[in-house]
Scaffold this motif. Structure first.
Motif, PDB file in Angstrom:
ATOM      1  N   PHE A   1      -2.777  13.128   4.202  1.00 50.72           N
ATOM      2  CA  PHE A   1      -1.342  13.223   4.782  1.00 50.72           C
ATOM      3  C   PHE A   1      -1.232  13.193   6.217  1.00 50.72           C
ATOM      4  CE2 PHE A   1       0.936  15.740   8.342  1.00 50.72           C
ATOM      5  CZ  PHE A   1       1.285  16.449   7.918  1.00 50.72           C
ATOM      6  N   TYR A   2      -2.499  11.610   6.658  1.00 51.45           N
ATOM      7  CA  TYR A   2      -2.306  10.650   7.043  1.00 51.45           C
ATOM      8  C   TYR A   2      -1.332   9.284   6.031  1.00 51.45           C
ATOM      9  CZ  TYR A   2      -3.073   5.675   8.706  1.00 51.45           C
ATOM     10  OH  TYR A   2      -3.697   4.272   9.166  1.00 51.45           O
ATOM     11  N   LYS A   3      -1.283   8.977   5.037  1.00 54.81           N
ATOM     12  CA  LYS A   3      -0.828   8.128   4.611  1.00 54.81           C
ATOM     13  C   LYS A   3       0.648   8.196   4.145  1.00 54.81           C
ATOM     14  CE  LYS A   3      -4.428   6.560   1.719  1.00 54.81           C
ATOM     15  NZ  LYS A   3      -5.253   6.743   0.072  1.00 54.81           N
ATOM     16  N   LEU A   4       0.778  10.102   4.086  1.00 58.58           N
ATOM     17  CA  LEU A   4       3.183  10.356   4.373  1.00 58.58           C
ATOM     18  C   LEU A   4       3.172  10.104   5.995  1.00 58.58           C
ATOM     19  CD1 LEU A   4       4.902  11.602   3.583  1.00 58.58           C
ATOM     20  CD2 LEU A   4       3.162  14.406   3.960  1.00 58.58           C
ATOM     21  N   MET A   5       1.856  10.201   6.439  1.00 57.17           N
ATOM     22  CA  MET A   5       3.187  10.322   7.954  1.00 57.17           C
ATOM     23  C   MET A   5       3.060   8.639   9.264  1.00 57.17           C
ATOM     24  SD  MET A   5       3.457  12.762   9.646  1.00 57.17           S
ATOM     25  CE  MET A   5       3.590  12.042  11.506  1.00 57.17           C
ATOM     26  N   THR A   6       1.618   7.926   7.651  1.00 62.42           N
ATOM     27  CA  THR A   6       2.000   6.517   8.376  1.00 62.42           C
ATOM     28  C   THR A   6       3.143   5.194   7.310  1.00 62.42           C
ATOM     29  OG1 THR A   6       0.404   5.847   6.774  1.00 62.42           O
ATOM     30  CG2 THR A   6       0.210   5.686   9.368  1.00 62.42           C
ATOM     31  N   SER A   7       3.534   6.226   6.367  1.00 60.98           N
ATOM     32  CA  SER A   7       5.022   5.414   5.654  1.00 60.98           C
ATOM     33  C   SER A   7       6.151   6.262   5.830  1.00 60.98           C
ATOM     34  CB  SER A   7       4.928   6.316   4.307  1.00 60.98           C
ATOM     35  OG  SER A   7       4.102   5.996   3.757  1.00 60.98           O
ATOM     36  N   LEU A   8       6.238   6.770   6.762  1.00 62.65           N
ATOM     37  CA  LEU A   8       7.694   7.621   7.434  1.00 62.65           C
ATOM     38  C   LEU A   8       7.635   7.162   9.177  1.00 62.65           C
ATOM     39  CD1 LEU A   8       7.176  11.406   6.988  1.00 62.65           C
ATOM     40  CD2 LEU A   8       8.812   9.440   5.829  1.00 62.65           C
ATOM     41  N   VAL A   9       6.389   6.631   9.832  1.00 60.77           N
ATOM     42  CA  VAL A   9       6.442   6.508  11.381  1.00 60.77           C
ATOM     43  C   VAL A   9       6.976   4.672  10.846  1.00 60.77           C
ATOM     44  CG1 VAL A   9       5.373   6.015  13.429  1.00 60.77           C
ATOM     45  CG2 VAL A   9       5.214   8.507  11.909  1.00 60.77           C
ATOM     46  N   VAL A  10       7.490   4.030  11.089  1.00 57.21           N
ATOM     47  CA  VAL A  10       7.983   2.636  10.696  1.00 57.21           C
ATOM     48  C   VAL A  10       9.029   1.824  11.048  1.00 57.21           C
ATOM     49  CG1 VAL A  10       6.162   2.954   8.312  1.00 57.21           C
ATOM     50  CG2 VAL A  10       8.832   3.306   8.778  1.00 57.21           C
ATOM     51  N   PRO A  11       9.059   1.145  11.677  1.00 56.13           N
ATOM     52  CA  PRO A  11       7.584   0.315  11.896  1.00 56.13           C
ATOM     53  C   PRO A  11       6.806   0.559  13.178  1.00 56.13           C
ATOM     54  CG  PRO A  11       9.663  -1.218  12.072  1.00 56.13           C
ATOM     55  CD  PRO A  11      10.403   0.449  11.630  1.00 56.13           C
ATOM     56  N   ARG A  12       5.678   0.315  12.983  1.00 58.33           N
ATOM     57  CA  ARG A  12       5.393   0.404  13.967  1.00 58.33           C
ATOM     58  C   ARG A  12       4.393  -1.138  14.320  1.00 58.33           C
ATOM     59  NH1 ARG A  12       3.187   3.485  10.173  1.00 58.33           N
ATOM     60  NH2 ARG A  12       1.419   1.985   9.596  1.00 58.33           N
ATOM     61  N   PRO A  13       4.555  -1.022  15.840  1.00 62.06           N
ATOM     62  CA  PRO A  13       3.918  -2.829  15.777  1.00 62.06           C
ATOM     63  C   PRO A  13       2.586  -2.736  16.732  1.00 62.06           C
ATOM     64  CG  PRO A  13       5.048  -1.180  18.347  1.00 62.06           C
ATOM     65  CD  PRO A  13       5.634  -0.675  17.229  1.00 62.06           C
ATOM     66  N   ILE A  14       2.200  -3.782  15.719  1.00 61.83           N
ATOM     67  CA  ILE A  14       0.620  -3.610  16.296  1.00 61.83           C
ATOM     68  C   ILE A  14      -0.058  -4.407  17.195  1.00 61.83           C
ATOM     69  CG2 ILE A  14      -1.032  -4.626  14.585  1.00 61.83           C
ATOM     70  CD1 ILE A  14       0.964  -5.349  12.718  1.00 61.83           C
ATOM     71  N   ALA A  15      -0.880  -4.017  18.301  1.00 58.15           N
ATOM     72  CA  ALA A  15      -1.894  -3.882  19.015  1.00 58.15           C
ATOM     73  C   ALA A  15      -2.718  -4.965  18.433  1.00 58.15           C
ATOM     74  CB  ALA A  15      -2.205  -2.984  19.949  1.00 58.15           C
TER      75      ALA A  15
END
Length: 197
Positions: A15-29
């Motif tokens: 489910f983590y992989k699903l969420m991080t494929s949908l909440v994009v793009p994500r800035p990087i700290a």
């Protein structure tokens, strides 16, 4: 037709992989910290944003108890270095799970630069750094949100246009799903439309 899932349907990291494929793009700290014993740590965190404007507060999330979190809690300080396209390979390599006594700066040959307001160093090659004092942390399940009150922002003059950082000069990186990264891509300026009764 849609495929639907609940957290119970996709256990573990699915489910983590699903969420991080949908909440994009994500800035990087790209977070630098210093341990109580003086070891400089550097690690990317792709759950990162501004959380307050007055006072200025930024946040990143540590999934699990990473060195960035432990060091920030122990010393009360951290730096968010801008993660940029020319530094992508170093950023990715700094995500390796080095043991706490090994500095990613040293292991990867990343040049340090002294910060102005905090002890942890900045990444010399990054065009911008946000120096923070730990404001608070919030534990959520297996993760901890780390809030930092911004004490100082250092921006290289080469990326400034009309007094502000210019995004095409910054060349920020973002995380997507899987092992995917993205560069800036097309930029479009569009004004907000005011409500006029």
């Amino acid at each position: 037709m849609r495929t639907e899932h609940t957290p119970d349907d996709l256990p573990g990291r699915a489910f983590y992989k699903l969420m991080t494929s949908l909440v994009v793009p994500r800035p990087i700290a790209w977070v630098s910290t210093t341990s109580e014993s003086g070891v400089d740590n550097l690690a990317p965190h792709s759950f990162f944003t501004i959380s307050c404007t007055e006072p200025p507060i930024v946040q990143f999330t540590s999934v699990g108890r990473k060195d960035s979190l432990r060091n920030a809690e122990a010393t009360g300080e951290f730096v968010v270095n801008l993660a940029t396209e020319p530094l992508q390979d170093q950023i990715n390599a700094s995500g390796t799970d080095y043991p706490p006594h090994v500095s990613e700066f040293d292991a990867l040959g990343i040049e340090r630069e002294a910060s102005t307001a905090v002890r942890p160093p900045r990444v010399a090659g990054s065009p911008a750094a946000v120096e923070c004092a730990l404001h608070s942390t919030l534990r959520l399940g297996d993760s901890t949100v780390v809030f930092g009150r911004v004490l100082n922002v250092a921006v290289d003059e080469s990326v400034v246009v009309d007094g502000l950082p210019e995004v095409t000069r910054l060349r920020p990186m973002a995380r997507l799903g899987r092992n995917e990264w993205s560069t800036l891509g097309e930029v479009r300026a569009i004004d907000r439309i005011p409500y006029a009764p």
